[in-house]
Design a protein around this motif. Structure first.
Motif, mmCIF file in Angstrom:
data_model
loop_
_atom_site.group_PDB
_atom_site.id
_atom_site.type_symbol
_atom_site.label_atom_id
_atom_site.label_comp_id
_atom_site.label_asym_id
_atom_site.label_seq_id
_atom_site.Cartn_x
_atom_site.Cartn_y
_atom_site.Cartn_z
ATOM 1 N N ALA A 152 0.830 -1.201 0.000
ATOM 2 C CA ALA A 152 0.000 0.000 0.000
ATOM 3 C C ALA A 152 0.867 1.254 0.000
ATOM 4 O O ALA A 152 0.411 2.329 0.370
ATOM 5 C CB ALA A 152 -0.931 0.007 1.213
ATOM 6 N N ALA A 153 2.122 1.122 -0.436
ATOM 7 C CA ALA A 153 3.071 2.217 -0.296
ATOM 8 C C ALA A 153 2.865 3.342 -1.298
ATOM 9 O O ALA A 153 3.205 4.490 -1.023
ATOM 10 C CB ALA A 153 4.494 1.673 -0.401
ATOM 11 N N ALA A 154 2.344 3.026 -2.464
ATOM 12 C CA ALA A 154 2.226 4.039 -3.517
ATOM 13 C C ALA A 154 0.761 4.327 -3.818
ATOM 14 O O ALA A 154 -0.077 3.419 -3.788
ATOM 15 C CB ALA A 154 2.928 3.563 -4.790
ATOM 16 N N PRO A 155 0.422 5.562 -4.125
ATOM 17 C CA PRO A 155 -0.952 5.880 -4.508
ATOM 18 C C PRO A 155 -1.349 5.126 -5.778
ATOM 19 O O PRO A 155 -0.547 5.017 -6.716
ATOM 20 C CB PRO A 155 -0.917 7.392 -4.759
ATOM 21 N N PHE A 156 -2.567 4.641 -5.808
ATOM 22 C CA PHE A 156 -2.996 3.875 -6.969
ATOM 23 C C PHE A 156 -2.927 4.701 -8.251
ATOM 24 O O PHE A 156 -2.574 4.184 -9.306
ATOM 25 C CB PHE A 156 -4.419 3.346 -6.776
ATOM 26 N N ASP A 157 -3.261 5.984 -8.188
ATOM 27 C CA ASP A 157 -3.241 6.807 -9.398
ATOM 28 C C ASP A 157 -1.836 6.850 -10.010
ATOM 29 O O ASP A 157 -1.691 6.854 -11.249
ATOM 30 C CB ASP A 157 -3.718 8.228 -9.087
ATOM 31 N N ASP A 158 -0.800 6.885 -9.170
ATOM 32 C CA ASP A 158 0.569 6.878 -9.686
ATOM 33 C C ASP A 158 0.881 5.548 -10.375
ATOM 34 O O ASP A 158 1.518 5.510 -11.433
ATOM 35 C CB ASP A 158 1.565 7.119 -8.555
ATOM 36 N N LEU A 159 0.434 4.458 -9.765
ATOM 37 C CA LEU A 159 0.675 3.141 -10.342
ATOM 38 C C LEU A 159 -0.103 2.968 -11.647
ATOM 39 O O LEU A 159 0.403 2.387 -12.615
ATOM 40 C CB LEU A 159 0.283 2.055 -9.349
ATOM 41 N N LEU A 160 -1.329 3.472 -11.673
ATOM 42 C CA LEU A 160 -2.142 3.362 -12.885
ATOM 43 C C LEU A 160 -1.471 4.094 -14.038
ATOM 44 O O LEU A 160 -1.408 3.589 -15.166
ATOM 45 C CB LEU A 160 -3.538 3.919 -12.626
ATOM 46 N N ALA A 161 -0.950 5.286 -13.768
ATOM 47 C CA ALA A 161 -0.261 6.044 -14.810
ATOM 48 C C ALA A 161 0.963 5.282 -15.313
ATOM 49 O O ALA A 161 1.239 5.241 -16.519
ATOM 50 C CB ALA A 161 0.152 7.417 -14.273
ATOM 51 N N ALA A 162 1.693 4.637 -14.399
ATOM 52 C CA ALA A 162 2.867 3.859 -14.796
ATOM 53 C C ALA A 162 2.465 2.627 -15.596
ATOM 54 O O ALA A 162 3.147 2.256 -16.559
ATOM 55 C CB ALA A 162 3.661 3.456 -13.551
ATOM 56 N N MET A 163 1.368 1.994 -15.233
ATOM 57 C CA MET A 163 0.918 0.823 -15.985
ATOM 58 C C MET A 163 0.503 1.202 -17.394
ATOM 59 O O MET A 163 0.676 0.424 -18.333
ATOM 60 C CB MET A 163 -0.246 0.136 -15.256
ATOM 61 N N ARG A 164 -0.034 2.386 -17.568
ATOM 62 C CA ARG A 164 -0.505 2.784 -18.893
ATOM 63 C C ARG A 164 0.637 2.981 -19.878
ATOM 64 O O ARG A 164 0.419 2.953 -21.094
ATOM 65 C CB ARG A 164 -1.345 4.061 -18.792
ATOM 66 N N VAL A 165 1.859 3.184 -19.399
ATOM 67 C CA VAL A 165 2.996 3.329 -20.307
ATOM 68 C C VAL A 165 3.819 2.045 -20.366
ATOM 69 O O VAL A 165 4.860 2.013 -21.013
ATOM 70 C CB VAL A 165 3.906 4.511 -19.899
ATOM 71 N N ASP A 166 3.339 0.994 -19.713
ATOM 72 C CA ASP A 166 4.047 -0.277 -19.757
ATOM 73 C C ASP A 166 4.010 -0.830 -21.172
ATOM 74 O O ASP A 166 3.050 -0.620 -21.929
ATOM 75 C CB ASP A 166 3.397 -1.274 -18.791
ATOM 76 N N LYS A 167 5.042 -1.584 -21.531
ATOM 77 C CA LYS A 167 5.139 -2.111 -22.899
ATOM 78 C C LYS A 167 4.013 -3.081 -23.227
ATOM 79 O O LYS A 167 3.746 -3.367 -24.398
ATOM 80 C CB LYS A 167 6.488 -2.807 -23.098
ATOM 81 N N LYS A 168 3.327 -3.622 -22.199
ATOM 82 C CA LYS A 168 2.256 -4.575 -22.462
ATOM 83 C C LYS A 168 0.912 -3.901 -22.688
ATOM 84 O O LYS A 168 -0.069 -4.560 -23.015
ATOM 85 C CB LYS A 168 2.159 -5.588 -21.308
ATOM 86 N N ALA A 169 0.833 -2.586 -22.481
ATOM 87 C CA ALA A 169 -0.399 -1.873 -22.783
ATOM 88 C C ALA A 169 -0.532 -1.706 -24.295
ATOM 89 O O ALA A 169 0.458 -1.583 -25.012
ATOM 90 C CB ALA A 169 -0.408 -0.513 -22.093
ATOM 91 N N ARG A 170 -1.745 -1.721 -24.779
ATOM 92 C CA ARG A 170 -2.001 -1.504 -26.210
ATOM 93 C C ARG A 170 -2.726 -0.178 -26.345
ATOM 94 O O ARG A 170 -3.923 -0.077 -26.078
ATOM 95 C CB ARG A 170 -2.865 -2.632 -26.783
ATOM 96 N N GLY A 171 -1.967 0.857 -26.695
ATOM 97 C CA GLY A 171 -2.549 2.186 -26.695
ATOM 98 C C GLY A 171 -2.894 2.562 -25.267
ATOM 99 O O GLY A 171 -2.066 2.498 -24.369
ATOM 100 N N SER A 172 -4.140 2.928 -25.035
ATOM 101 C CA SER A 172 -4.568 3.276 -23.677
ATOM 102 C C SER A 172 -5.187 2.078 -22.965
ATOM 103 O O SER A 172 -5.607 2.196 -21.817
ATOM 104 C CB SER A 172 -5.596 4.420 -23.735
#
Length: 210
Positions: A152-172
């Protein structure tokens, strides 16, 4: 032997460095080879040292899983009968990579993967009906080898933003490898933000705000 530094309540383990590597081994148990999970459950964690024949078998089985998955999807186009193919090896990694980025790599890869595996188990329980027993098995097996299963160390919004730029994301659109059942991985594309937030909230340590 002391417990893992990242999870004070976990069982004694082979040491933090060994535990990190076991995250990828346990992952292979969930996506393809349940015998890996059984071996972890049957073995005293203190006996999983460098000379352990069980540790050798665990590593050999994980290597075989990876070899089989890669051989079955050489062109990274997916496996047969709806199997994600090589993408299955990303189990737990979408959130793991986000945690690593947000934490500036203060959380090691194996620790982040363990947390990510619990996260996708919780996500699959909400979106595909993965059984509560199998979700709990993620926590039990990973915790048994000294890996963290709460976060629970990081805010979810920060993690969500990082996941959206992950190489496994397809566009948004976010993509996660999840389980339909033990050793039955599938791709979940575009889960709702509500489901993602609920799965993340389920990672909070007992007693922490969700």
């Amino acid at each position: 032997m002391p417990s893992c530094a990242t999870s004070p309540s976990c069982a004694p383990c082979p040491g933090r460095s060994s535990s990190r590597g076991l995250a990828e081994v346990v992952k292979c148990g969930f996506i393809a080879d349940p015998r890996i999970l059984e071996l972890v459950e049957e073995t005293d964690p203190e006996r999983l040292d460098a000379d352990s024949p069980v540790l050798r078998e665990l590593v050999e089985r994980a290597v075989q899983v990876k070899a089989d998955v890669v051989a079955g999807d050489l062109r990274e186009t997916g496996g047969a009968a709806g199997h994600p193919g090589r993408e299955a090896l990303n189990y737990g990694h979408t959130l793991a990579h986000a945690i690593e980025r947000v934490e500036d790599y203060g959380v090691r890869h194996g620790e982040a993967v363990a947390i990510g595996c619990v996260f996708v188990a919780e996500l699959a329980a909400r979106t595909g009906g993965l059984s509560p027993a199998l979700v709990e098995r993620h926590r039990r097996v990973l915790g048994r080898v000294g890996l963290p299963t709460t976060y629970a160390a990081a805010p979810f919004d920060d993690l969500l933003a990082a996941m959206r730029v992950d190489k496994k994301a397809r566009g948004s659109q976010l993509r996660f490898v999840v389980l339909e059942d033990l050793a039955r991985p599938v791709v979940l594309a575009g889960p709702s933000e509500d489901d993602l937030r609920a799965a993340y909230a389920a990672l909070a340590p007992s007693g922490a705000p969700r």
